[in-house]
Design a protein around this motif. Structure first.
Motif, PDB file in Angstrom:
ATOM      1  N   ARG A 191       7.019   3.231 -12.622  1.00  0.00           N
ATOM      2  CA  ARG A 191       7.419   3.652 -11.271  1.00  0.00           C
ATOM      3  C   ARG A 191       8.673   4.521 -11.306  1.00  0.00           C
ATOM      4  O   ARG A 191       8.693   5.618 -10.724  1.00  0.00           O
ATOM      5  CB  ARG A 191       7.655   2.434 -10.379  1.00  0.00           C
ATOM      6  CG  ARG A 191       8.044   2.810  -8.950  1.00  0.00           C
ATOM      7  CD  ARG A 191       8.409   1.582  -8.134  1.00  0.00           C
ATOM      8  NE  ARG A 191       7.260   0.764  -7.820  1.00  0.00           N
ATOM      9  CZ  ARG A 191       6.483   0.932  -6.737  1.00  0.00           C
ATOM     10  NH1 ARG A 191       6.741   1.923  -5.891  1.00  0.00           N
ATOM     11  NH2 ARG A 191       5.462   0.125  -6.518  1.00  0.00           N
ATOM     12  N   GLU A 192       9.708   4.061 -11.981  1.00  0.00           N
ATOM     13  CA  GLU A 192      10.987   4.765 -11.989  1.00  0.00           C
ATOM     14  C   GLU A 192      11.292   5.429 -13.338  1.00  0.00           C
ATOM     15  O   GLU A 192      12.341   6.055 -13.485  1.00  0.00           O
ATOM     16  CB  GLU A 192      12.122   3.793 -11.660  1.00  0.00           C
ATOM     17  CG  GLU A 192      11.975   3.067 -10.344  1.00  0.00           C
ATOM     18  CD  GLU A 192      12.075   4.005  -9.145  1.00  0.00           C
ATOM     19  OE1 GLU A 192      12.642   5.116  -9.316  1.00  0.00           O
ATOM     20  OE2 GLU A 192      11.583   3.643  -8.055  1.00  0.00           O
ATOM     21  N   PRO A 249       0.598   8.024  -7.269  1.00  0.00           N
ATOM     22  CA  PRO A 249       1.449   8.812  -6.376  1.00  0.00           C
ATOM     23  C   PRO A 249       2.846   8.213  -6.275  1.00  0.00           C
ATOM     24  O   PRO A 249       2.996   7.013  -6.002  1.00  0.00           O
ATOM     25  CB  PRO A 249       0.711   8.744  -5.033  1.00  0.00           C
ATOM     26  CG  PRO A 249      -0.722   8.500  -5.399  1.00  0.00           C
ATOM     27  CD  PRO A 249      -0.666   7.618  -6.610  1.00  0.00           C
ATOM     28  N   GLY A 250       3.865   9.021  -6.517  1.00  0.00           N
ATOM     29  CA  GLY A 250       5.239   8.563  -6.406  1.00  0.00           C
ATOM     30  C   GLY A 250       5.793   7.916  -7.652  1.00  0.00           C
ATOM     31  O   GLY A 250       6.983   7.584  -7.708  1.00  0.00           O
ATOM     32  N   TYR A 251       4.964   7.710  -8.686  1.00  0.00           N
ATOM     33  CA  TYR A 251       5.416   7.108  -9.943  1.00  0.00           C
ATOM     34  C   TYR A 251       5.782   8.209 -10.933  1.00  0.00           C
ATOM     35  O   TYR A 251       5.093   9.226 -11.036  1.00  0.00           O
ATOM     36  CB  TYR A 251       4.330   6.229 -10.548  1.00  0.00           C
ATOM     37  CG  TYR A 251       4.141   4.893  -9.875  1.00  0.00           C
ATOM     38  CD1 TYR A 251       4.209   3.709 -10.613  1.00  0.00           C
ATOM     39  CD2 TYR A 251       3.882   4.792  -8.511  1.00  0.00           C
ATOM     40  CE1 TYR A 251       4.025   2.469 -10.012  1.00  0.00           C
ATOM     41  CE2 TYR A 251       3.700   3.560  -7.897  1.00  0.00           C
ATOM     42  CZ  TYR A 251       3.771   2.415  -8.641  1.00  0.00           C
ATOM     43  OH  TYR A 251       3.591   1.188  -8.032  1.00  0.00           O
ATOM     44  N   ARG A 252       6.843   7.998 -11.676  1.00  0.00           N
ATOM     45  CA  ARG A 252       7.309   9.010 -12.629  1.00  0.00           C
ATOM     46  C   ARG A 252       6.505   9.032 -13.920  1.00  0.00           C
ATOM     47  O   ARG A 252       6.340  10.065 -14.547  1.00  0.00           O
ATOM     48  CB  ARG A 252       8.783   8.778 -12.975  1.00  0.00           C
ATOM     49  CG  ARG A 252       9.762   9.033 -11.850  1.00  0.00           C
ATOM     50  CD  ARG A 252      11.171   8.931 -12.375  1.00  0.00           C
ATOM     51  NE  ARG A 252      11.416   9.922 -13.428  1.00  0.00           N
ATOM     52  CZ  ARG A 252      12.409   9.868 -14.307  1.00  0.00           C
ATOM     53  NH1 ARG A 252      13.234   8.830 -14.285  1.00  0.00           N
ATOM     54  NH2 ARG A 252      12.564  10.804 -15.209  1.00  0.00           N
TER      55      ARG A 252
END
Length: 337
Positions: A191-192, A249-252
């Motif tokens: 995620r980050e 979507p939105g995960y690095r």
């Protein structure tokens, strides 16, 4: 069915098999020793296949890398066993990085000794690291590895995940009834962080412990479980090995599935494996391999070594099934991951 190509096009400057696949990736097992005893790999009493005194020396590794780089190999991955058990691991990474033609140097490790070597490895130029970790639960880690060392491993994982410029992948071997409930926990690492989490199939090289106990989980079932947890996953193009690759979507980071046993990716294989004792293996499922040791120790210009390497790669099977499923080795530590 694809047909072998003529061998007349192969020269000393290239390494290609009968099916037109150019070999540009070396996986070199530096040792068959390991400081864990994972239930899917080694028995507690597993005997050493290659004694430390018989492992390839720094000089032999250097000669092998120089010759292979001259034949088109651009990527080197040091594996094991556990490669960080080699006290000269930093020297070996530095040697590989200084070899003309080698563009990428990587290590696959269980992470236990990274607190000892991480800084020096990065200074030596290490480009990428695959971190093998099958659970993020301390009790389960002790059950799988037979070692109560999870806090140290977790600390080392967080350490390398936070290092800019180092490509990190986390390899998770999924086993039915063991760790499938942790899929979400591993995916959340992406995620980050710009990390790739790779879920892998169990292999039939487990010291005759659990392969036939119903633990195997195929990539198709992994994909089903992954979609249940994350319906929004999106397919992306991965590497040749990462047959199924996804992002959220939105995960690095990203997630991949490795069908190591069902072998969907054989047609794109560009690897050559060399064991810690100096045997070249053109396929993970090859039975015998080619002994490079005499040529590595010779004082010639490398012609004999090049010829052996070409012969080995020429015998590369079309896929792992052609090589045979009944390989006699008892542990992945004998050939490297």
């Amino acid at each position: 069915m694809s047909q072998p190509l003529s061998t007349g096009s192969t020269t000393n400057a290239e390494l290609a098999d009968r099916y037109g696949r150019k070999v540009d990736y070396l996986r070199l097992a530096l040792t068959s020793r390991c400081n864990l005893r994972c239930v899917y790999c080694m028995r507690e009493e597993h005997a050493e296949v290659v004694a430390p005194r018989n492992e390839l020396s720094v000089q032999e590794v250097g000669r092998l890398l120089e010759v292979l780089a001259g034949m088109g190999v651009e990527k080197v991955r040091f594996t094991g066993g556990e490669p960080l058990l080699r006290e000269d691991i930093v020297e070996l990474v530095r040697l590989a990085k200084s070899t003309e033609g080698i563009r990428k140097v990587a290590i696959t490790t269980n992470g236990l000794l990274l607190d000892r070597y991480a800084d020096e490895l990065l200074e030596a130029g290490l480009d990428a690291l695959n971190f093998s970790l099958d659970t993020m639960d301390a009790q389960r880690y002790a059950e799988i590895t037979r070692r109560d060392l999870y806090p140290r491993v977790e600390s080392n994982l967080m350490r390398v995940l936070g290092h800019p410029g180092l490509e990190v992948k986390v390899n998770v071997l999924l086993m039915r009834g063991s760790n499938t409930d942790e899929i979400g926990r591993f995916v959340e690492l992406t995620r980050e962080r710009a990390v790739t989490v790779r879920f892998m199939e169990l292999m039939p090289f487990d010291d005759h412990q659990i392969w036939r106990t119903g633990r195997f989980l195929g990539a198709d079932k992994m994909l089903e479980l992954l979609r249940q947890h994350y319906p929004a996953i999106e397919s992306v193009r991965g590497t040749a090995t990462e047959y199924f690759s996804f992002t959220l979507p939105g995960y690095r980071g990203s997630v991949a599935l490795i069908p190591a046993f069902t072998r969907n990716f054989c047609s794109k294989c560009t690897r050559l494996r060399v064991t810690s004792g100096g045997r070249a293996m053109s396929c993970l499922y090859s039975r015998e391999g080619t002994d490079l040791r005499p040529a590595l120790m010779a004082s010639d210009d490398g012609a004999a070594l090049r010829e052996l390497l070409q012969e080995c790669v020429h015998q590369k099977p079309r896929d792992g099934r052609e090589a045979g499923d009944g390989a006699p080795r008892t542990s992945m530590s004998e050939i490297g991951g």
